[in-house]
Scaffold this motif. Structure first.
Motif, PDB file in Angstrom:
ATOM      1  N   ALA A 180       5.138  -1.107  -6.497  1.00 49.65           N
ATOM      2  CA  ALA A 180       5.813  -0.207  -7.434  1.00 49.65           C
ATOM      3  C   ALA A 180       5.553  -0.597  -8.878  1.00 49.65           C
ATOM      4  O   ALA A 180       5.460   0.261  -9.756  1.00 49.65           O
ATOM      5  N   ALA A 181       5.437  -1.896  -9.131  1.00 49.27           N
ATOM      6  CA  ALA A 181       5.228  -2.363 -10.506  1.00 49.27           C
ATOM      7  C   ALA A 181       3.800  -2.166 -10.970  1.00 49.27           C
ATOM      8  O   ALA A 181       3.554  -1.894 -12.152  1.00 49.27           O
ATOM      9  N   VAL A 182       2.843  -2.298 -10.056  1.00 52.03           N
ATOM     10  CA  VAL A 182       1.426  -2.162 -10.408  1.00 52.03           C
ATOM     11  C   VAL A 182       0.823  -1.085  -9.509  1.00 52.03           C
ATOM     12  O   VAL A 182       0.428  -1.363  -8.373  1.00 52.03           O
ATOM     13  N   MET A 225       0.814  -1.215   0.000  1.00 55.53           N
ATOM     14  CA  MET A 225       0.000   0.000   0.000  1.00 55.53           C
ATOM     15  C   MET A 225       0.846   1.263   0.000  1.00 55.53           C
ATOM     16  O   MET A 225       0.332   2.349  -0.262  1.00 55.53           O
ATOM     17  N   ALA A 226       2.138   1.152   0.278  1.00 51.08           N
ATOM     18  CA  ALA A 226       2.971   2.342   0.459  1.00 51.08           C
ATOM     19  C   ALA A 226       3.045   3.182  -0.810  1.00 51.08           C
ATOM     20  O   ALA A 226       2.717   4.373  -0.801  1.00 51.08           O
ATOM     21  N   PHE A 227       3.490   2.598  -1.913  1.00 49.19           N
ATOM     22  CA  PHE A 227       3.702   3.380  -3.127  1.00 49.19           C
ATOM     23  C   PHE A 227       2.402   3.826  -3.795  1.00 49.19           C
ATOM     24  O   PHE A 227       2.300   4.973  -4.219  1.00 49.19           O
ATOM     25  N   SER A 258       9.829  -6.496   1.020  1.00 52.42           N
ATOM     26  CA  SER A 258      10.407  -6.248  -0.306  1.00 52.42           C
ATOM     27  C   SER A 258       9.472  -6.710  -1.409  1.00 52.42           C
ATOM     28  O   SER A 258       9.306  -6.021  -2.431  1.00 52.42           O
ATOM     29  N   ILE A 259       8.858  -7.866  -1.224  1.00 50.99           N
ATOM     30  CA  ILE A 259       7.917  -8.362  -2.229  1.00 50.99           C
ATOM     31  C   ILE A 259       6.726  -7.419  -2.357  1.00 50.99           C
ATOM     32  O   ILE A 259       6.264  -7.104  -3.454  1.00 50.99           O
ATOM     33  N   GLY A 260       6.212  -6.946  -1.219  1.00 55.34           N
ATOM     34  CA  GLY A 260       5.105  -6.005  -1.257  1.00 55.34           C
ATOM     35  C   GLY A 260       5.478  -4.704  -1.937  1.00 55.34           C
ATOM     36  O   GLY A 260       4.702  -4.140  -2.722  1.00 55.34           O
ATOM     37  N   LEU A 261       6.683  -4.194  -1.659  1.00 48.91           N
ATOM     38  CA  LEU A 261       7.138  -2.967  -2.309  1.00 48.91           C
ATOM     39  C   LEU A 261       7.274  -3.156  -3.812  1.00 48.91           C
ATOM     40  O   LEU A 261       6.927  -2.257  -4.597  1.00 48.91           O
ATOM     41  N   PHE A 262       7.781  -4.318  -4.222  1.00 44.80           N
ATOM     42  CA  PHE A 262       7.967  -4.570  -5.653  1.00 44.80           C
ATOM     43  C   PHE A 262       6.629  -4.587  -6.394  1.00 44.80           C
ATOM     44  O   PHE A 262       6.473  -3.940  -7.441  1.00 44.80           O
ATOM     45  N   ILE A 263       5.665  -5.316  -5.862  1.00 46.65           N
ATOM     46  CA  ILE A 263       4.361  -5.373  -6.534  1.00 46.65           C
ATOM     47  C   ILE A 263       3.677  -4.012  -6.488  1.00 46.65           C
ATOM     48  O   ILE A 263       3.049  -3.579  -7.460  1.00 46.65           O
ATOM     49  N   ALA A 319      11.431  -0.712 -10.736  1.00 39.24           N
ATOM     50  CA  ALA A 319      10.025  -0.693 -11.150  1.00 39.24           C
ATOM     51  C   ALA A 319       9.400   0.669 -10.893  1.00 39.24           C
ATOM     52  O   ALA A 319       8.653   1.199 -11.721  1.00 39.24           O
ATOM     53  N   LEU A 320       9.725   1.258  -9.744  1.00 33.93           N
ATOM     54  CA  LEU A 320       9.205   2.588  -9.431  1.00 33.93           C
ATOM     55  C   LEU A 320       9.809   3.636 -10.352  1.00 33.93           C
ATOM     56  O   LEU A 320       9.131   4.577 -10.778  1.00 33.93           O
TER      57      LEU A 320
END
Length: 778
Positions: free
Chosen positions: A654-656, A572-574, A647-652, A768-769
């Motif tokens: 940022a990517a979506v 939810m961060a990004f 990290s996995i949450g940040l990646f998803i 990704a971001l």
């Protein structure tokens, strides 16, 4: 129905539409003299340089004679305004129609005859048929993509010490032209110049600090106070060479100048809409920009707050020599006549560009005179808005020859009916709507040529070399920079502050946000309650054969809960901060890497506190292993799994950046990684084995179980372990227990693989971001 006259203190009789041309000039002078101490730009209205000659009907208005004498920058100004000019700006976007969903083929995709009728209707409404859908086009509306022109040959200019207003109905292109002028959006064609110098994309990146863009939405971190927001902005965007005391002094000056003293120490989510708008403006004014662009700053404000805000903008232009361009939807009379220049837009094209008083004379020459006593801004909007909901039944009823009591209306009654006046102003002339008449009457090319000539003169005054005119009479767009301009441009830094300064400031801000968002009373209660519940469920387990599964399930539940919590919180961060990131990045506030590193180093430790509290409560109550060293080691493995899940949450995230799509992907990914973690399924198909090796659940579970079973397990006759063979005497070795649980690798290797997932996936999240761009508004 026409809007009623406003009764605010600034809406005097002279501010409304005059009854004659002589009243127009007398009204302008009366407005200037009567509001010299109370209204917004009395000086500009009285001394606009109008020679009294009305603009011709063709639209070739000599708007440079009409109000071109701009107010000079104040002597004390640190950074006066700049002449901003733009000519022939064109922008087209592709609109992809959706033809999917459950309603496909019905409401979502009208039949061919419906499409044809809609095309006939639009063709009739557009008069000449420009841009309309032809009636013989039998294609479904929901088929392939289409192109929409949102800016079509827009030309204009803004001078230092003046306030230019962009006015028009929704969808007329006000925000789009501001996005182009600020460098936040691309354009298909056209030229933008600054003091006569053509502004390229490379130059705009260097000059972002001189152009402040106040978006319509006030985007802030709500937990910060007004002073916090302005202080962080000052520390990020003011030069690093300035001492901290000087930056804080600038914040205090902005707080006083924008009258934010009373709410300076109040959280932003608790202040009023007008105060938020002033904080938004103050965040941009800290860098002392030469040009200020504002997108509908009065939206959502009451009339008094709107007038007060426009008075502040006028003061910035008049006393500090700023170049100010603001879009506005439908201002009051006091605000309307306070502007120095006015540009009317409709369907992405210019319908008028000149002074507010000159606009009344211009529409009068076109036979669209404003009724006496009527708000001039409302009159212009009535002319520019063509809406079936407005022009339909209400106007037919209003123009009916019979009144409400059944008697025939007299001519005086019809003229006094506001609905009749609105309908009469919108009625078509020769099959053309008033909006189309205004667009067609304005000579956009003559305006563009005059602006080009002015820009060339300014550029020559700076010592530049102007390119010759092309064969069609247009001056070539390429202009060589003068030595003075080249050195000024090249000396501009993309960021005022260093990377380390940005990092430290963003860490401090992020930790303040994390403290407010993570360390809440509810989160602390939740952590304690779950730890207590788990401690009671697994309370003081005996170290025997029958509790092998219980011990392993304790750790798998622990990893699952806290990794899931970290994944979804980080996801939810990004998306939630996306708009703020794009806004601050587009203003040149900081490097993306500084933001990402600051968020990583500030939020990661914060997220580890709650799992650590849980482990302290549940571990000792459960009696998993009374060795303190094992407690520390297993807790560290749990925390590493939390970081890997984050990290996995940040990646998803940022990517979506789309919340709905991202949540679906996040749920599927999290559950898939959990199922292959080694606890639920032992015999995983060979073609899916690879999935387990990217699962943080697997490595955290394996490492923790190896740490807990550090000695042989006594057999108790439960028959759980094959090594005990159902007996109650003897022990099962550690290797037998771990083999029964399907554990792979050593505890150290599993911990190392968790670190690899944490680092590699977080680097992927950064790139990704970085690949994401701010969405352009259509």
């Amino acid at each position: 129905m026409a809007p009623e006259r406003r009764n605010d203190s600034f809406d005097q009789e002279t501010m409304d539409c005059p009854s004659s041309a002589s009243d127009l000039e007398q009204g302008g002078r009366a407005f200037a003299s009567s509001s010299a101490t109370t209204t917004v730009t009395a000086v500009a209205v009285a001394n606009d340089g109008n020679d009294g000659s009305p603009p011709p009907e063709t639209g070739r208005t000599d708007f440079h004679r009409e109000g071109n004498s701009s107010r000079k920058p104040a002597r004390g100004s640190n950074n006066g305004g700049k002449h901003l000019r733009w000519t022939r700006i064109t922008k087209t976007v592709e609109i992809k129609e959706s033809n999917g969903g459950l309603l496909r083929g019905s409401i979502a995709s009208p039949a061919a005859d419906a499409s044809e009728s809609i095309g006939d209707l639009e063709a009739s409404e557009n008069g000449h048929g420009n841009g309309s859908i032809k009636g013989n086009n039998n294609k479904s509306i929901a088929n392939a993509s289409s192109h929409k022109t949102i800016l079509d040959g827009v030309s204009g200019s803004a001078s230092p010490g003046q306030v230019l207003a962009l006015m028009g109905p929704s969808g007329s292109g006000k925000t789009s032209i501001l996005d182009v002028l600020s460098g936040r959006s691309s354009r298909d064609s056209g030229i933008v110049t600054l003091d006569g110098e053509v502004v390229t994309s490379r130059l705009m990146k260097r000059l972002k600090k001189r152009v402040a863009y106040v978006k319509q939405d006030d985007l802030f971190f709500g937990h910060l106070t007004v002073r916090d927001q302005l202080t962080y902005t000052a520390l990020l965007r003011l030069p690093s060479s300035w001492p901290r005391a000087r930056k804080v002094g600038e914040v205090d000056r902005i707080v006083r100048q924008l009258r934010l003293t009373k709410c300076a120490d109040t959280p932003i989510h608790m202040i009023s809409g007008g105060e938020k708008k002033r904080v938004n403006i103050g965040s941009e004014l800290l860098t002392d920009p030469a040009i200020i662009l504002l997108d509908e700053p009065t939206s959502g404000l009451d009339s008094t707050s709107a007038v007060a805000l426009m008075r502040i903008l006028d003061t910035l232009a008049r006393e500090e020599g700023k170049t100010i361009i603001t879009s506005i939807h439908q201002p009051s009379s006091a605000v309307f006549f306070g502007f120095d220049r006015l540009m009317l837009l409709a369907d992405g094209r210019v319908a008028y560009f000149g002074t507010p008083r000159g606009s009344l004379e211009y529409v009068r020459r076109l036979g669209l005179q404003c009724p006496p006593g009527y708000n001039a801004a409302d009159h212009h909007m009535d002319l520019l808005v063509v809406d079936g909901a407005i022009d339909g039944d209400d106007e037919e009823d209003a123009l009916d020859e019979f009144g409400d009591n059944g008697s025939r209306k007299s001519e005086e009654q019809a003229a006094a009916d506001p609905r009749c006046r609105v309908a009469a102003r919108r009625e078509t002339v020769g099959g053309t709507t008033t909006k189309q008449k205004l667009i067609d009457s304005w000579d956009a090319e003559a305006t563009a040529k005059r602006i080009d000539e002015e820009g060339a003169e300014d550029f020559a005054n700076f010592g530049g070399v102007v390119a010759p005119e092309s064969g069609n009479g247009r001056r070539m767009s390429s202009r060589r920079l003068s030595r003075t301009q080249s050195s000024a441009v090249m000396s501009e830094r993309s960021f005022n502050s260093t990377w380390w300064t940005q990092y430290t400031v963003l860490v401090h801000r992020s930790m303040k946000n994390s403290r407010s968002a993570i360390f809440t009373t509810l989160n602390l209660i939740k952590t304690g309650a779950i730890g207590l519940m788990c401690g009671l469920l697994w309370f003081q387990m005996p170290y025997t054969e029958s509790t092998v599964f219980d011990r392993s399930s304790y750790y798998f539940f622990t990893m699952t809960f806290w990794v899931f919590d970290a994944m979804f919180m980080a996801y939810m961060a990004f998306p939630l901060e996306r708009a703020i990131i794009f806004k601050e990045r587009s203003s040149g506030a900081y490097h993306l890497s500084a933001y990402f590193m600051a968020k990583t180093t500030s939020e990661a430790p914060s997220r580890l506190v709650l799992p650590a509290i849980y482990m302290v409560i549940s571990y000792w109550m459960s009696g998993v292993n009374n060795d303190f060293g094992i407690f520390v080691a297993s807790t560290l493995c749990s925390l590493l799994s939390v970081l890997a899940g984050e990290s996995i949450g940040l990646f998803i995230g940022a990517a979506v950046l789309d919340m709905e799509k991202g949540m679906v992907i996040m749920t599927v990914a999290a559950l898939s990684l959990m199922v292959v973690g080694g606890f639920f399924v032992r015999n995983i198909p060979s073609w899916m084995l690879w999935l387990g090796y990217i699962s943080p659940f697997k490595y955290s579970y394996n490492s923790s179980v190896q740490l807990v079973f550090d000695r042989p397990v006594p057999c108790d006759g439960s028959g759980l372990l094959p090594a005990c063979d159902g007996g109650s005497v003897g022990y099962a070795s550690t290797e037998d227990v771990l083999d029964f649980l399907g554990v792979e690798f050593t505890a150290g290797q599993n911990a190392a693989l968790l670190i690899v997932i944490f680092v590699v996936v977080r680097v992927m999240a950064f790139f990704a971001l970085k690949s994401k761009k701010a969405e352009e508004r259509i």
